[in-house]
Design an enzyme around this catalytic site. Structure first.
Site, mmCIF file in Angstrom:
data_model
loop_
_atom_site.group_PDB
_atom_site.id
_atom_site.type_symbol
_atom_site.label_atom_id
_atom_site.label_comp_id
_atom_site.label_asym_id
_atom_site.label_seq_id
_atom_site.Cartn_x
_atom_site.Cartn_y
_atom_site.Cartn_z
ATOM 1 N N ASP A 9 4.123 -6.717 -2.649
ATOM 2 C CA ASP A 9 3.268 -5.528 -2.685
ATOM 3 C C ASP A 9 2.608 -5.562 -4.059
ATOM 4 O O ASP A 9 3.284 -5.472 -5.077
ATOM 5 C CB ASP A 9 4.151 -4.279 -2.525
ATOM 6 C CG ASP A 9 3.373 -2.996 -2.770
ATOM 7 O OD1 ASP A 9 3.910 -1.917 -2.458
ATOM 8 O OD2 ASP A 9 2.239 -3.063 -3.284
ATOM 9 N N ILE A 10 1.308 -5.699 -4.099
ATOM 10 C CA ILE A 10 0.589 -5.934 -5.370
ATOM 11 C C ILE A 10 0.808 -4.799 -6.364
ATOM 12 O O ILE A 10 0.749 -5.013 -7.578
ATOM 13 C CB ILE A 10 -0.915 -6.154 -5.097
ATOM 14 C CG1 ILE A 10 -1.584 -6.907 -6.260
ATOM 15 C CG2 ILE A 10 -1.651 -4.854 -4.803
ATOM 16 C CD1 ILE A 10 -2.950 -7.461 -5.930
ATOM 17 N N ASN A 23 -14.136 -0.260 -2.086
ATOM 18 C CA ASN A 23 -15.453 -0.157 -1.453
ATOM 19 C C ASN A 23 -16.448 0.245 -2.539
ATOM 20 O O ASN A 23 -16.056 0.535 -3.664
ATOM 21 C CB ASN A 23 -15.436 0.878 -0.315
ATOM 22 C CG ASN A 23 -14.991 2.237 -0.805
ATOM 23 O OD1 ASN A 23 -15.604 2.795 -1.709
ATOM 24 N ND2 ASN A 23 -13.891 2.726 -0.270
ATOM 25 N N VAL A 32 -5.139 -1.730 0.636
ATOM 26 C CA VAL A 32 -4.605 -1.960 -0.717
ATOM 27 C C VAL A 32 -5.235 -0.973 -1.708
ATOM 28 O O VAL A 32 -4.596 -0.559 -2.686
ATOM 29 C CB VAL A 32 -4.840 -3.429 -1.143
ATOM 30 C CG1 VAL A 32 -6.304 -3.735 -1.417
ATOM 31 C CG2 VAL A 32 -3.978 -3.791 -2.346
ATOM 32 N N ASP A 33 -6.446 -0.537 -1.425
ATOM 33 C CA ASP A 33 -7.141 0.449 -2.277
ATOM 34 C C ASP A 33 -6.305 1.740 -2.325
ATOM 35 O O ASP A 33 -5.987 2.281 -3.390
ATOM 36 C CB ASP A 33 -8.516 0.719 -1.661
ATOM 37 C CG ASP A 33 -9.474 1.436 -2.605
ATOM 38 O OD1 ASP A 33 -10.609 1.720 -2.190
ATOM 39 O OD2 ASP A 33 -9.079 1.707 -3.761
ATOM 40 N N SER A 116 -11.211 -8.497 1.568
ATOM 41 C CA SER A 116 -12.020 -8.387 2.801
ATOM 42 C C SER A 116 -11.283 -8.751 4.082
ATOM 43 O O SER A 116 -11.863 -8.645 5.162
ATOM 44 C CB SER A 116 -13.285 -9.267 2.721
ATOM 45 O OG SER A 116 -14.232 -8.657 1.882
ATOM 46 N N GLY A 118 -8.794 -7.338 5.538
ATOM 47 C CA GLY A 118 -8.183 -6.216 6.269
ATOM 48 C C GLY A 118 -9.248 -5.403 6.976
ATOM 49 O O GLY A 118 -9.903 -5.884 7.921
ATOM 50 N N VAL A 119 -9.473 -4.201 6.491
ATOM 51 C CA VAL A 119 -10.463 -3.278 7.102
ATOM 52 C C VAL A 119 -11.836 -3.938 7.236
ATOM 53 O O VAL A 119 -12.547 -3.737 8.217
ATOM 54 C CB VAL A 119 -10.583 -1.991 6.223
ATOM 55 C CG1 VAL A 119 -11.771 -1.141 6.610
ATOM 56 C CG2 VAL A 119 -9.295 -1.211 6.276
ATOM 57 N N TYR A 120 -12.181 -4.785 6.268
ATOM 58 C CA TYR A 120 -13.536 -5.379 6.292
ATOM 59 C C TYR A 120 -13.665 -6.535 7.277
ATOM 60 O O TYR A 120 -14.735 -7.141 7.398
ATOM 61 C CB TYR A 120 -13.954 -5.784 4.872
ATOM 62 C CG TYR A 120 -14.510 -4.618 4.054
ATOM 63 C CD1 TYR A 120 -14.533 -3.323 4.571
ATOM 64 C CD2 TYR A 120 -15.003 -4.799 2.779
ATOM 65 C CE1 TYR A 120 -15.025 -2.256 3.840
ATOM 66 C CE2 TYR A 120 -15.510 -3.746 2.021
ATOM 67 C CZ TYR A 120 -15.515 -2.465 2.578
ATOM 68 O OH TYR A 120 -16.021 -1.404 1.842
HETATM 69 N N1 APR Z 1 -0.350 -5.372 -1.677
HETATM 70 C C1 APR Z 1 -1.021 -6.515 -1.430
HETATM 71 N N2 APR Z 1 -1.903 -6.666 -0.426
HETATM 72 C C2 APR Z 1 -2.088 -5.602 0.384
HETATM 73 C C3 APR Z 1 -1.424 -4.367 0.197
HETATM 74 C C4 APR Z 1 -0.517 -4.286 -0.890
HETATM 75 N N3 APR Z 1 0.158 -3.153 -1.161
HETATM 76 N N4 APR Z 1 -1.839 -3.517 1.181
HETATM 77 C C5 APR Z 1 -2.699 -4.195 1.954
HETATM 78 N N5 APR Z 1 -2.847 -5.455 1.482
HETATM 79 C C6 APR Z 1 -3.661 -6.544 2.018
HETATM 80 C C7 APR Z 1 -3.992 -6.491 3.476
HETATM 81 O O1 APR Z 1 -2.892 -6.985 4.257
HETATM 82 C C8 APR Z 1 -5.191 -7.412 3.523
HETATM 83 O O2 APR Z 1 -4.735 -8.758 3.687
HETATM 84 O O3 APR Z 1 -4.909 -6.513 1.374
HETATM 85 C C9 APR Z 1 -5.831 -7.281 2.133
HETATM 86 C C10 APR Z 1 -7.173 -6.571 2.135
HETATM 87 O O4 APR Z 1 -7.150 -5.546 3.121
HETATM 88 P P1 APR Z 1 -7.821 -4.098 2.840
HETATM 89 O O5 APR Z 1 -6.981 -3.363 1.879
HETATM 90 O O6 APR Z 1 -8.065 -3.489 4.160
HETATM 91 O O7 APR Z 1 -9.188 -4.415 2.079
HETATM 92 P P2 APR Z 1 -10.576 -4.979 2.679
HETATM 93 O O8 APR Z 1 -10.379 -5.723 3.949
HETATM 94 O O9 APR Z 1 -11.210 -5.662 1.521
HETATM 95 O O10 APR Z 1 -11.371 -3.651 3.045
HETATM 96 C C11 APR Z 1 -11.776 -2.817 1.985
HETATM 97 O O11 APR Z 1 -10.720 -0.947 2.983
HETATM 98 O O12 APR Z 1 -9.071 0.206 1.964
HETATM 99 C C12 APR Z 1 -10.403 0.218 2.229
HETATM 100 O O13 APR Z 1 -11.400 1.409 0.386
HETATM 101 C C13 APR Z 1 -11.216 0.123 0.966
HETATM 102 O O14 APR Z 1 -13.242 0.541 2.102
HETATM 103 C C14 APR Z 1 -12.480 -0.461 1.502
HETATM 104 C C15 APR Z 1 -11.978 -1.431 2.565
#
Ligand code: APR
Length: 305
Positions: A9-10, A23, A32-33, A116, A118-120
């Site tokens: 967990d980062i 974002n 992760v944000d 990118s 995850g949600v993206y």
């Molecule tokens: N530690 C490490 N990695 C994590 C953690 C954590 N605690 N939580 C999630 N992740 C990983 C996810 O499993 C994924 O592989 O971070 C990676 C990126 O996923 P997202 O957090 O969804 O980020 P992203 O895909 O870049 O989308 C960004 O999502 O959270 C919103 O505000 C953010 O709008 C922005 C969008």
């Protein structure tokens, strides 16, 4: 210095800077944000408000507040739109901008999530390749310890094709054994008989015109290692280090075996790590960062580091 893949967990990482996959508003979100803002506390959002957002592919830095990390580097990866809207370039730019900002703030240790992916919606295997190749290229020119943090091990993937190719290699008879003597008698084994490990290594480095720093970076090793080897003609490395150096020198399989032998080791088909490294060497892929991404996928230790 090395690139290490870790499951974690980062928000718990005790590093100089963790990178947030934010974002463009920089005002928080999910994934992760959200985790980083929750762990850092409200002061983080307070500082983010003063930054007036961040463009995709760029990065901005704040304090870490209640996090163990000193800084948070907020970067914005691209939203996946099928791959024909400049997503790979924008994702690489997000990694590069974050690394350059970390360098500018004299960070020695940095942790990235898989931006990118995850949600993206960026396909995870492609997101991983951009991350590994961009960070790897940076580390061939700079000294920094970089962690690529995998949060959800179950969704980590190097892609169907590569995965299946390696799995078939692991299940199959393996690459032709290059030690089988060619017709007309055994080939003369390359290398100088009686050379020690360090003598063969240093000779190979010299023949390639590499500096010690270049060799260590290509081996995903700390720079100091080679001065240690230079000072001890009988230096005995670990097998992982010997393999990492063989990859850095781009030795064909036979010379890889020779270098390992001088360190007291042999490539074994019984070892999944050896077989995976052999898979890449046999295909002429000496990108140690890509090899490590595959080793991580098969739950093996990493080379170098
Ligand atoms: N530690 C490490 N990695 C994590 C953690 C954590 N605690 N939580 C999630 N992740 C990983 C996810 O499993 C994924 O592989 O971070 C990676 C990126 O996923 P997202 O957090 O969804 O980020 P992203 O895909 O870049 O989308 C960004 O999502 O959270 C919103 O505000 C953010 O709008 C922005 C969008």
């Amino acid at each position: 210095m090395p690139l290490l893949l870790v499951q974690n967990d980062i928000t718990t990482m005790q590093v100089d800077a963790i990178v947030n996959a934010a974002n463009e508003s920089l005002l928080g979100g999910g994934g992760v944000d959200g985790a980083i803002h929750r762990a850092a506390g409200p002061e983080l959002l307070g500082e983010c408000r003063t930054l007036h957002g961040c463009k995709t592919g760029q990065a901005k830095l704040t304090g870490g507040y209640r996090l163990p990390a000193k800084f948070v580097i907020h970067t914005v990866g691209p939203i996946w739109r099928g791959g024909t809207h400049g997503e790979p370039e924008l994702l690489a730019s997000a990694y590069r901008s974050s690394l350059e900002l970390a360098l500018a703030h004299r960070c020695e240790t940095v942790a990235f999530p898989l931006i990118s992916s995850g949600v993206y919606g960026y396909p995870k295997d492609r997101a991983l390749k951009v991350a590994v190749d961009t960070i790897g290229a940076f580390l061939l020119a700079h000294d920094m310890l970089v962690y690529l943090v995998i949060f959800d091990r179950a969704t980590y993937t190097i892609g169907e094709e590569l995965s299946a190719g390696i799995a078939a290699h692991l299940a199959g008879p393996g690459e032709p054994d290059l030690r089988t003597p060619a017709p007309g008698g055994p080939d003369k084994a390359p290398g100088q008989p009686g050379e020690s490990f360090s003598q063969m290594l240093l000779r190979q480095i010299g023949q390639r015109g590499l500096t010690d720093a270049q060799c260590c970076r290509r081996a995903n090793l700390d720079r100091g290692l080679l001065s240690q080897i230079r000072s001890d003609v009988h230096y005995r490395p670990s097998k992982s280090t010997a393999l990492a150096l063989a990859v850095a020198l781009e030795l064909p399989l036979e010379e890889t075996r020779e270098l390992l032998q001088k360190a007291g080791f042999a490539l074994s088909r019984a070892s999944r790590l050896d077989a995976i490294v052999e898979y890449f060497i046999a295909r002429g892929n000496y990108n140690i960062f890509e090899i490590n991404a595959a080793l991580f996928a098969f739950d093996q230790g990493l080379l170098g580091g």
